[in-house]
Design a protein around this motif. Sequence first.
Motif: not given
Length: 252
Positions: A163-168, A118-122, A62-67, A113-114
């Motif tokens: 982390i800021p979230y939205t759950i639907i 870790r990669l700083g998504l907002k 997941l590291e590369k796709p999420f970066a 989520i982790d």
Amino acid sequence: MNLKVILTGATGRTGRLVFQKLKADPSNFSVTGLIRNADTAKEVFGTTEDLVEGDIRKPDTLEKPFAGKDALVLLTSAVPKPISSPDGGPPQFSFDPEGMPEIIDWQGAKNQIDTAIRLGLKHVIMVGSMGSTQENNPLNRIGNGNILRFKRKAELYLIESGIPYTIINPAGLTNEDESERELLIGRNDELFSVFDRMKCSIPRADVARVVVAALTAEKARNKAMDLAARPKGDGSVTQNPMTLFDLAGSQL
């Protein structure tokens, strides 16, 4: 603004609709879809453009796709498969051993989520299912998977992660056209008191509309909501899903 989005579960029936909507709005979104199998992706989309292979069960993939991404749309889910009934009765359902809800809907969601943290998504938008607060919901009995219990566990983990979230959490998903029904927001499965459980539904395409709207709506941040639709012809058609977020609660 061009929001960089990583979408998991991109080849699922709802995921592909979200992917296509984001792709259709390049001035606002740059989307990458996470897939497990390129052959399946080609069957669904006819191409692997803007798609990347990864496995939510393996955090290192997941590291590369999420970066470098701004937001995660989490649309993965365990999927039961029908099996023949030995007595010729209605088909039963089971999960692949490596695709059990505990592995996909809990551990796989936690890995996503982790990685996002870790990669700083907002922002993380998680799409789950109505019924997750109901211990005795019949969906938990499918394949002895307790799927809604594990979805609920992941929801609470996301809320508590910081982390800021939205759950639907949508009601039963249909393949009807979008923008033809009034959409309703609820909390903690309260909409089941408004609709019969078996008739509580929403078009997948309307769920996709709400997901896309949530990516840019500040009022969608740190909100958890159930989502259903009135029967076609009842109420007033929800033209702008942004209006729904005023009604959503801040936690489950």
